[in-house]
Each structure stands twice: as C-alpha cells, then as structure tokens.
Design a protein around this motif. Structure first.
Motif, short mmCIF file in Angstrom:
data_model
loop_
_atom_site.label_atom_id
_atom_site.label_comp_id
_atom_site.label_asym_id
_atom_site.label_seq_id
_atom_site.Cartn_x
_atom_site.Cartn_y
_atom_site.Cartn_z
N LEU A 285 44.37 -5.66 38.63
CA LEU A 285 44.58 -4.26 38.28
C LEU A 285 45.93 -3.75 38.78
O LEU A 285 46.51 -2.84 38.18
CB LEU A 285 43.45 -3.41 38.84
CG LEU A 285 42.06 -3.73 38.25
CD1 LEU A 285 40.99 -2.82 38.85
CD2 LEU A 285 42.06 -3.58 36.73
N THR A 286 46.43 -4.32 39.86
CA THR A 286 47.76 -3.95 40.33
C THR A 286 48.83 -4.34 39.31
O THR A 286 49.75 -3.56 39.01
CB THR A 286 48.06 -4.61 41.69
OG1 THR A 286 47.16 -4.07 42.67
CG2 THR A 286 49.49 -4.34 42.12
N ILE A 287 48.72 -5.55 38.78
CA ILE A 287 49.69 -6.01 37.77
C ILE A 287 49.63 -5.13 36.53
O ILE A 287 50.66 -4.71 35.98
CB ILE A 287 49.43 -7.49 37.41
CG1 ILE A 287 49.69 -8.38 38.63
CG2 ILE A 287 50.32 -7.92 36.24
CD1 ILE A 287 49.30 -9.83 38.41
N ILE A 288 48.42 -4.83 36.06
CA ILE A 288 48.28 -3.98 34.87
C ILE A 288 48.87 -2.61 35.12
O ILE A 288 49.62 -2.06 34.30
CB ILE A 288 46.80 -3.87 34.46
CG1 ILE A 288 46.26 -5.24 34.01
CG2 ILE A 288 46.63 -2.87 33.32
CD1 ILE A 288 44.77 -5.23 33.68
N GLY A 289 48.51 -2.01 36.25
CA GLY A 289 49.00 -0.67 36.55
C GLY A 289 50.50 -0.60 36.71
O GLY A 289 51.15 0.33 36.20
N LEU A 303 50.13 10.95 31.08
CA LEU A 303 49.74 9.93 30.10
C LEU A 303 49.42 8.62 30.79
O LEU A 303 48.40 7.97 30.47
CB LEU A 303 50.87 9.74 29.09
CG LEU A 303 50.64 8.67 28.01
CD1 LEU A 303 49.43 9.05 27.16
CD2 LEU A 303 51.88 8.51 27.13
N ASN A 304 50.25 8.20 31.73
CA ASN A 304 50.00 6.95 32.45
C ASN A 304 48.71 7.01 33.26
O ASN A 304 47.94 6.05 33.31
CB ASN A 304 51.18 6.63 33.37
CG ASN A 304 52.42 6.20 32.59
OD1 ASN A 304 52.31 5.70 31.48
ND2 ASN A 304 53.58 6.42 33.18
N LEU A 309 43.10 5.52 34.12
CA LEU A 309 41.69 5.88 34.34
C LEU A 309 40.79 5.22 33.30
O LEU A 309 39.71 4.73 33.62
CB LEU A 309 41.52 7.40 34.31
CG LEU A 309 42.05 8.17 35.52
CD1 LEU A 309 41.95 9.66 35.29
CD2 LEU A 309 41.26 7.78 36.77
N VAL A 310 41.24 5.23 32.04
CA VAL A 310 40.45 4.60 30.98
C VAL A 310 40.27 3.11 31.25
O VAL A 310 39.15 2.56 31.16
CB VAL A 310 41.11 4.82 29.60
CG1 VAL A 310 40.43 3.97 28.54
CG2 VAL A 310 41.05 6.29 29.21
N LEU A 311 41.35 2.42 31.62
CA LEU A 311 41.27 0.98 31.87
C LEU A 311 40.44 0.67 33.11
O LEU A 311 39.63 -0.27 33.11
CB LEU A 311 42.67 0.40 32.03
CG LEU A 311 43.47 0.18 30.74
CD1 LEU A 311 44.88 -0.24 31.05
CD2 LEU A 311 42.79 -0.84 29.84
N SER A 312 40.61 1.45 34.17
CA SER A 312 39.86 1.18 35.40
C SER A 312 38.37 1.44 35.21
O SER A 312 37.53 0.65 35.66
CB SER A 312 40.40 2.01 36.55
OG SER A 312 40.37 3.39 36.23
N PHE A 313 38.03 2.53 34.53
CA PHE A 313 36.62 2.80 34.29
C PHE A 313 36.01 1.79 33.32
O PHE A 313 34.84 1.43 33.44
CB PHE A 313 36.43 4.22 33.74
CG PHE A 313 36.39 5.28 34.81
CD1 PHE A 313 35.35 5.30 35.74
CD2 PHE A 313 37.37 6.24 34.90
CE1 PHE A 313 35.30 6.27 36.73
CE2 PHE A 313 37.33 7.21 35.89
CZ PHE A 313 36.30 7.22 36.81
#
Length: 357
Positions: A285-289, A303-304, A309-313
C-alpha cells in the motif's frame, strides 16, 4: 547512505501515520462510548479505562494499520507534490526508484511494529479487553459443551457427555485406547471428571477395562488422579479465542488441534496467516500510495485522498471477503489471506511503472 532527504521523508511519513491514527482513534472512541454507554455506566471507571480502552485502542489501531499507512502516504506525498518538492527532487537527477527508498524504510518500521504488536503485545492485552466485554457488554465465552469427542493423543479417544467450565466438571466420561492395528486395548469410563491444572484430571466412580490375550481385566475405584493430554480450551472454543494467543502459541495450538482432527479451527488459521499478510500490506500500500500521489494533480490533495480511501477500504473489504471463504472451507486460510496482497501487489507494480515514466 541515509541522507537528509531520506530523514525528511521518513519523518514526514511516520509523523503523518501517527497523526492519522490519533485522529481516527478519537473518532472511534466517541462512537464506541455511544454504542456501549450502558455497559460503561455500570462498570467501574478504572476497569473501563485500564482493562478496556488502554487495550482496545492498540488493538483497533493495529487492525487498521494498512488503512492508516495508505492515508499517511497519500496525505503527505500529495502535499509534497502540491508544493513542487517532488519535482525539485527529481530535477536534481534523483530517480523515481531512489525516491521510493525512504518510503520503504518507513514502511519497514511500520511493518515490524505491526507484526510485533499483533504477534506478542496485543494478544495478552486482548485477554483483559475480552474479559471486560464478556463481563459488562456481552458474554461471548463458551462455558458449556455437550457430546464432546476428540483424539487426545495418537490412538486415544476421549468422550464427555457434558462439560461445565464454571465447575470444571464433566459427566459420563470415557477414554478408549487403541493399538497400532486399531484394536481396543483399554477403556476407562467414569461417572464424572474434574479438571485441575494443565493436563491433570480427576475421575470419579471409574471402571478400567483392559483387554489382553482375549481376556478382560476390570478395575474399579471411587477416585483416581490421572494425566490426560487435553484441557478445556481444546474443546470449548469461543468466537474470539484466537485473538488471545501470541503467534507462537497460535501456531502450536493449530498444529495440536490438526493432529487431533478438530475441525472448527478456521478462525485460528485465518488469524495466524492474517498477521503475516498485514505485515506485507504495509509495503504494497505504500508503493501504491506513493505512486498515485507523487504527481501534482489539478484536483488537488482531496482527489488523491479520495482515491486512497477507496483503494484502502477496498483492500480491507477484499480481505474480509476472502476471510469468509476460508472460514466456510472454500479455500485454505493461507490462500485466502494472501490473495488480496497478490492482487494489490500486481496493481502496485502497474501503478509504479506508470508513475516512474
């Protein structure tokens, strides 16, 4: 070498991570107080603070550590990008891969802390928290069992008609011993059995039948202290017992129950593999973020953060769904817990490559 820019990013990352935890925990506490207000009013204040909240807050924070990690990365990286700091870093000749290094160092700190907490620190704290909720909120402990049968050792089958954990007493007990050819060689029956400590049991009004060379030898007695390699927690399994065990104890318990042929240990297997999967999630998730928020966006930081939030949830929801697959027996716990990481690792690689270009 660990340069000034590395210390700057690591400090920003970890500082934002801690801030996000404190902010969301404050919100969670308010909702939790509203939900359990009746229980908090009747419980002693010291027990509520010491036994519940001090143990609940680390538990909740660790459960949602991937969410906090993702929010932290999105938040402070978007701010860096908005201030053109990332552009300045890259304009000096720093590669995108080099920029990722301090992020992974900070993610390593979070991953190690998450694993140590979930493996060794939080389980003993959960004992106090769960005891509090069982006493004042809702009792989910299992104190009774009926028609209990399990293999206590190779070739030894124990049975109890009923067991009461409050009195530590079972009724109509039997213990059958079989040889390597699966022939019954001994049978112990007792009207009642009482648990003392560990594997120490006391049988009362017992009869022992030994079968040898076609003959039967019978021994009777009023009371007998004996060692039988099982204990009440092996067959009285509550819904949250897996949260009370450290990782080594959890591994040992799963191995012992599998050898005995106990079927309802899916929650324990899921919890064991989840602790390792959550550790790997910090890096993914660090790489994605970082890749999502490193570019200056016209939509700004909002927007980011929204995308983050959408991806983490969605990650947490996906892990919850695959967890139900393991509990229902559709897949193994190992596969269920690592499928989300595998899929999001592929997403991370794709997003990272696009951002590096």
């Amino acid at each position: 070498m660990f340069k000034l820019i590395d210390r700057y990013i690591v400090r920003k990352f970890l500082g934002t991570y801690i801030f996000a935890i404190l902010l969301l925990l404050a919100i969670v506490v308010m909702f939790d107080i509203n939900e359990k207000l009746d229980a908090f009013l009747k419980a002693p204040l010291k027990a509520t603070i010491v036994d519940y909240f001090i143990n609940f807050l680390p538990y909740f924070a660790n459960q949602f550590s991937p969410l906090f990690t993702f929010i932290a990365v999105i938040f402070f990286t978007s701010k860096l990008a908005g201030n053109s700091e990332i552009i300045a870093m890259l304009s000096t000749g720093m590669s995108f891969r080099r920029l990722l290094r301090p992020y992974m160092i900070a993610a390593s700190v979070i991953a190690v802390a998450t694993f140590l907490l979930s493996a060794y620190v939080i389980p003993p704290a959960n004992v106090k928290r769960i005891n509090y909720t069982n006493t004042y909120v809702k009792n989910k402990s299992v104190d009774y069992g009926s028609n209990i049968m399990l293999m206590v050792a190779p070739g030894e089958i124990a049975y109890m008609s009923r067991y009461d954990a409050n009195t530590k007493r079972g009724v109509r007990f039997s213990l059958d011993l079989f040889d390597s050819d699966k022939r019954l060689v001994s049978r112990l029956t007792a009207q009642s059995i009482e648990w003392d400590t560990l594997y120490s049991w006391r049988v009362k009004d017992y009869v022992i039948r030994d079968f040898k060379d076609g003959r039967e030898e019978i021994k009777k007695g009023r009371q007998l202290d004996t060692v039988i390699p099982f204990e009440p927690r092996d067959f009285l399994i509550a819904v949250n017992d897996h949260e009370k065990m450290t990782t080594p104890a959890l591994q040992q318990y799963i191995s012992r129950q599998q050898k005995r042929g106990v079927a309802n240990i899916q929650n324990f297997e899921v919890e064991y593999h989840r602790r390792f999967a959550m550790t790997a999630a910090a890096f993914i998730l660090t790489i994605i973020g970082m890749a999502l928020s490193s570019r200056k966006s016209k939509g700004g930081m909002g927007l980011n953060i929204g995308i983050g939030l959408v991806l983490s949830f969605s990650y947490i929801l996906f892990m919850t769904i695959t967890q139900t697959f393991a509990i229902s027996g559709l897949t193994s716990a190992l596969v269920a817990m690592w499928i989300p990481n595998l899929i999001y690792a592929i997403i991370a690689i794709i997003i990272y490559r696009n951002a590096a270009r």
